[in-house]
Motif scaffolding. Structure first.
Motif, PDB file in Angstrom:
ATOM      1  N   LEU A 173       0.928  -1.137  -0.005  1.00 12.37           N
ATOM      2  CA  LEU A 173       0.039  -0.019  -0.043  1.00 12.37           C
ATOM      3  C   LEU A 173       0.856   1.257  -0.045  1.00 12.37           C
ATOM      4  O   LEU A 173       0.504   2.409  -0.734  1.00 12.37           O
ATOM      5  N   LYS A 174       1.848   1.359   0.709  1.00 16.28           N
ATOM      6  CA  LYS A 174       2.683   2.312   0.656  1.00 16.28           C
ATOM      7  C   LYS A 174       4.163   1.998   0.719  1.00 16.28           C
ATOM      8  O   LYS A 174       4.669   1.083   1.404  1.00 16.28           O
ATOM      9  N   SER A 175       5.070   2.827   0.266  1.00 18.98           N
ATOM     10  CA  SER A 175       6.386   2.628   0.245  1.00 18.98           C
ATOM     11  C   SER A 175       7.418   2.599   1.648  1.00 18.98           C
ATOM     12  O   SER A 175       6.547   3.542   2.407  1.00 18.98           O
ATOM     13  N   GLU A 176       8.298   1.697   1.896  1.00 20.08           N
ATOM     14  CA  GLU A 176       8.776   1.429   2.985  1.00 20.08           C
ATOM     15  C   GLU A 176      10.224   2.063   2.977  1.00 20.08           C
ATOM     16  O   GLU A 176      10.792   2.255   4.052  1.00 20.08           O
ATOM     17  N   ALA A 177      10.732   2.169   1.873  1.00 21.58           N
ATOM     18  CA  ALA A 177      12.278   2.569   1.900  1.00 21.58           C
ATOM     19  C   ALA A 177      12.493   3.599   0.584  1.00 21.58           C
ATOM     20  O   ALA A 177      12.053   3.415  -0.484  1.00 21.58           O
ATOM     21  N   VAL A 178      13.128   4.867   1.193  1.00 23.39           N
ATOM     22  CA  VAL A 178      13.342   5.766  -0.036  1.00 23.39           C
ATOM     23  C   VAL A 178      14.908   5.983   0.064  1.00 23.39           C
ATOM     24  O   VAL A 178      15.621   6.171   1.289  1.00 23.39           O
ATOM     25  N   MET A 179      15.462   5.796  -0.993  1.00 25.13           N
ATOM     26  CA  MET A 179      17.071   5.925  -1.185  1.00 25.13           C
ATOM     27  C   MET A 179      17.760   5.775  -2.516  1.00 25.13           C
ATOM     28  O   MET A 179      16.789   5.323  -3.109  1.00 25.13           O
ATOM     29  N   ARG A 180      18.660   6.374  -2.694  1.00 20.41           N
ATOM     30  CA  ARG A 180      19.320   6.184  -3.985  1.00 20.41           C
ATOM     31  C   ARG A 180      18.402   7.076  -5.080  1.00 20.41           C
ATOM     32  O   ARG A 180      18.424   6.327  -6.183  1.00 20.41           O
ATOM     33  N   ASP A 181      17.632   8.119  -4.559  1.00 19.33           N
ATOM     34  CA  ASP A 181      16.682   8.608  -5.470  1.00 19.33           C
ATOM     35  C   ASP A 181      15.770   7.911  -5.964  1.00 19.33           C
ATOM     36  O   ASP A 181      15.156   8.124  -7.204  1.00 19.33           O
ATOM     37  N   SER A 182      15.395   6.902  -5.298  1.00 16.18           N
ATOM     38  CA  SER A 182      14.442   5.680  -5.576  1.00 16.18           C
ATOM     39  C   SER A 182      13.357   5.450  -4.399  1.00 16.18           C
ATOM     40  O   SER A 182      13.787   5.521  -3.180  1.00 16.18           O
ATOM     41  N   VAL A 183      12.030   5.209  -4.811  1.00 16.31           N
ATOM     42  CA  VAL A 183      11.235   4.892  -3.834  1.00 16.31           C
ATOM     43  C   VAL A 183      10.834   3.191  -3.991  1.00 16.31           C
ATOM     44  O   VAL A 183      10.764   3.039  -5.364  1.00 16.31           O
ATOM     45  N   HIS A 184      10.805   2.564  -2.877  1.00 16.95           N
ATOM     46  CA  HIS A 184      10.624   0.958  -3.021  1.00 16.95           C
ATOM     47  C   HIS A 184       9.515   0.702  -2.303  1.00 16.95           C
ATOM     48  O   HIS A 184       9.063   1.134  -1.166  1.00 16.95           O
ATOM     49  N   TRP A 185       8.798  -0.466  -3.009  1.00 11.24           N
ATOM     50  CA  TRP A 185       7.699  -1.200  -2.602  1.00 11.24           C
ATOM     51  C   TRP A 185       7.998  -2.628  -2.398  1.00 11.24           C
ATOM     52  O   TRP A 185       8.730  -3.109  -3.462  1.00 11.24           O
ATOM     53  N   LYS A 186       7.367  -3.567  -1.648  1.00 14.32           N
ATOM     54  CA  LYS A 186       7.197  -5.025  -1.939  1.00 14.32           C
ATOM     55  C   LYS A 186       6.347  -4.925  -2.977  1.00 14.32           C
ATOM     56  O   LYS A 186       5.383  -4.422  -2.957  1.00 14.32           O
ATOM     57  N   ALA A 187       6.578  -5.933  -4.067  1.00 10.07           N
ATOM     58  CA  ALA A 187       5.509  -6.385  -4.910  1.00 10.07           C
ATOM     59  C   ALA A 187       5.776  -7.776  -5.438  1.00 10.07           C
ATOM     60  O   ALA A 187       6.744  -8.394  -5.166  1.00 10.07           O
ATOM     61  N   ASP A 188       4.819  -8.253  -6.394  1.00  7.75           N
ATOM     62  CA  ASP A 188       5.060  -9.499  -7.145  1.00  7.75           C
ATOM     63  C   ASP A 188       5.489  -9.144  -8.461  1.00  7.75           C
ATOM     64  O   ASP A 188       4.616  -8.425  -9.148  1.00  7.75           O
ATOM     65  N   TYR A 189       6.185  -9.616  -9.233  1.00  8.76           N
ATOM     66  CA  TYR A 189       6.534  -9.593 -10.529  1.00  8.76           C
ATOM     67  C   TYR A 189       5.758 -10.749 -11.340  1.00  8.76           C
ATOM     68  O   TYR A 189       5.776 -11.860 -11.028  1.00  8.76           O
ATOM     69  N   ARG A 190       4.784 -10.459 -12.272  1.00  6.37           N
ATOM     70  CA  ARG A 190       4.004 -11.526 -13.065  1.00  6.37           C
ATOM     71  C   ARG A 190       4.583 -12.040 -14.022  1.00  6.37           C
ATOM     72  O   ARG A 190       4.846 -11.203 -15.074  1.00  6.37           O
ATOM     73  N   ASP A 191       4.860 -13.546 -13.767  1.00  7.90           N
ATOM     74  CA  ASP A 191       5.405 -14.245 -14.905  1.00  7.90           C
ATOM     75  C   ASP A 191       4.677 -15.133 -15.229  1.00  7.90           C
ATOM     76  O   ASP A 191       4.663 -16.410 -14.784  1.00  7.90           O
ATOM     77  N   GLY A 192       3.687 -15.080 -16.436  1.00 10.07           N
ATOM     78  CA  GLY A 192       2.504 -15.981 -16.415  1.00 10.07           C
ATOM     79  C   GLY A 192       1.521 -16.080 -15.435  1.00 10.07           C
ATOM     80  O   GLY A 192       1.110 -15.004 -15.192  1.00 10.07           O
ATOM     81  N   ASP A 193       1.559 -17.283 -15.075  1.00  9.57           N
ATOM     82  CA  ASP A 193       0.433 -17.188 -14.003  1.00  9.57           C
ATOM     83  C   ASP A 193       1.183 -17.396 -12.676  1.00  9.57           C
ATOM     84  O   ASP A 193       0.448 -17.431 -11.621  1.00  9.57           O
ATOM     85  N   GLU A 194       2.353 -17.050 -12.660  1.00  6.35           N
ATOM     86  CA  GLU A 194       3.071 -17.147 -11.334  1.00  6.35           C
ATOM     87  C   GLU A 194       3.712 -15.622 -10.979  1.00  6.35           C
ATOM     88  O   GLU A 194       3.979 -14.744 -11.820  1.00  6.35           O
TER      89      GLU A 194
END
Length: 274
Positions: free
Chosen positions: A113-134
């Motif tokens: 829902l919300k980012s937890e880490a901001v560093m190296r000029d980047s905002v980070h979230w946990k997520a899932d990468y969709r690879d087919g059905d996985e």
């Protein structure tokens, strides 16, 4: 009315109305008692919800090169056939406007829902990468300067057990992950682990730095602090602080008042005029 804090940068807080998450957003500087109601995003939350199920994720960061505070809003829409489409908008505090970010392909879902880490000029979230059905767990990073998304692979922590929960943050300036078995107040798992990425973006540089024993287990991890600690709720409903290097546990003594927000805050004189 209740609020959820999205992040804190240089004395500026970003938060959203919990009842209309992602639709009504505010910026506030408590030090000077000023706040700004962020103008409505280009894509209205109610309007989007009429098109199907919609999930929002928000991020907040400061981009030093342009001296600007940015809000990133990701909307993922699912239709009746479970086909997902994504819309990404970025709000600039300097311009006081939203910009639609054209994304040709957005293969990420189940974004925090919300980012937890901001560093190296980047905002980070946990997520899932969709690879087919996985769905493959990753860290999703938005690079504020380049206005692009990238993903970072997680450490190989499977040897630590099954059914682990991850919480990302910043530890001593490095991207970090706190890994634990989620306790349910009845079944406690004591061993928790701190993984640190020694070279940003290089998956092979993940290192398990500490294993700590939490007698009461961890129910919910809350945040990393600037003092090399992590705050979490343990299996006895106590808000607890673990210092990794000293291997010590202490209790905040804060009574459970429902949903609590914790952020690192440093006062500033940043103005927020409309």
């Amino acid at each position: 009315m209740s609020f959820i804090i999205i992040g804190s940068c240089n004395g500026v807080l970003c938060f959203t109305d919990a009842n209309s998450f992602g639709s009504t957003v505010y910026l506030c500087n408590p030090s000077i008692r000023k706040y700004r109601t962020v103008i409505n995003p280009m894509f209205d939350g109610v309007e989007l919800s009429c098109q199907g199920d919609v999930d929002f994720a928000l991020g907040f960061g400061y981009y030093e090169h342009t001296n600007d505070y940015l809000i990133i809003r990701i909307a993922i829409l699912s239709d009746e056939e479970d086909e997902a489409t994504s819309k990404v908008e970025v709000y600039s505090m300097v311009a006081n406007s939203w910009k639609n970010l054209e994304v040709d392909r957005f293969p990420w879902e189940r974004i925090e829902l919300k980012s937890e880490a901001v560093m190296r000029d980047s905002v980070h979230w946990k997520a899932d990468y969709r690879d087919g059905d996985e769905g493959i767990p990753v860290i999703l990073a938005y690079r504020m300067g380049e206005e692009v998304f990238r993903q970072i692979g997680l450490p190989n922590y499977k040897a630590d057990g099954k059914g682990l929960v991850e919480h990302i943050g910043v530890y001593k300036g490095n991207l970090a992950m706190f890994v634990f078995h989620q306790s349910d107040h009845f079944s406690w798992h004591k061993n928790c682990h701190l993984w640190v990425m020694n070279e940003y973006g290089v998956v092979s540089s993940w290192t398990k730095l500490y294993t700590v024993v939490i007698d009461a287990g961890v129910v919910t991890s809350i945040m990393f602090t600037n003092n090399d600690e992590i705050i979490f709720e343990d299996g006895e409903c106590d808000l607890t602080v673990c210092h990794f290097e000293r291997n010590t546990i202490s209790y905040l003594g804060v009574e459970d008042q429902g949903y609590l927000n914790f952020v690192t805050y440093n006062g500033s004189l940043v103005m927020l005029e409309d």
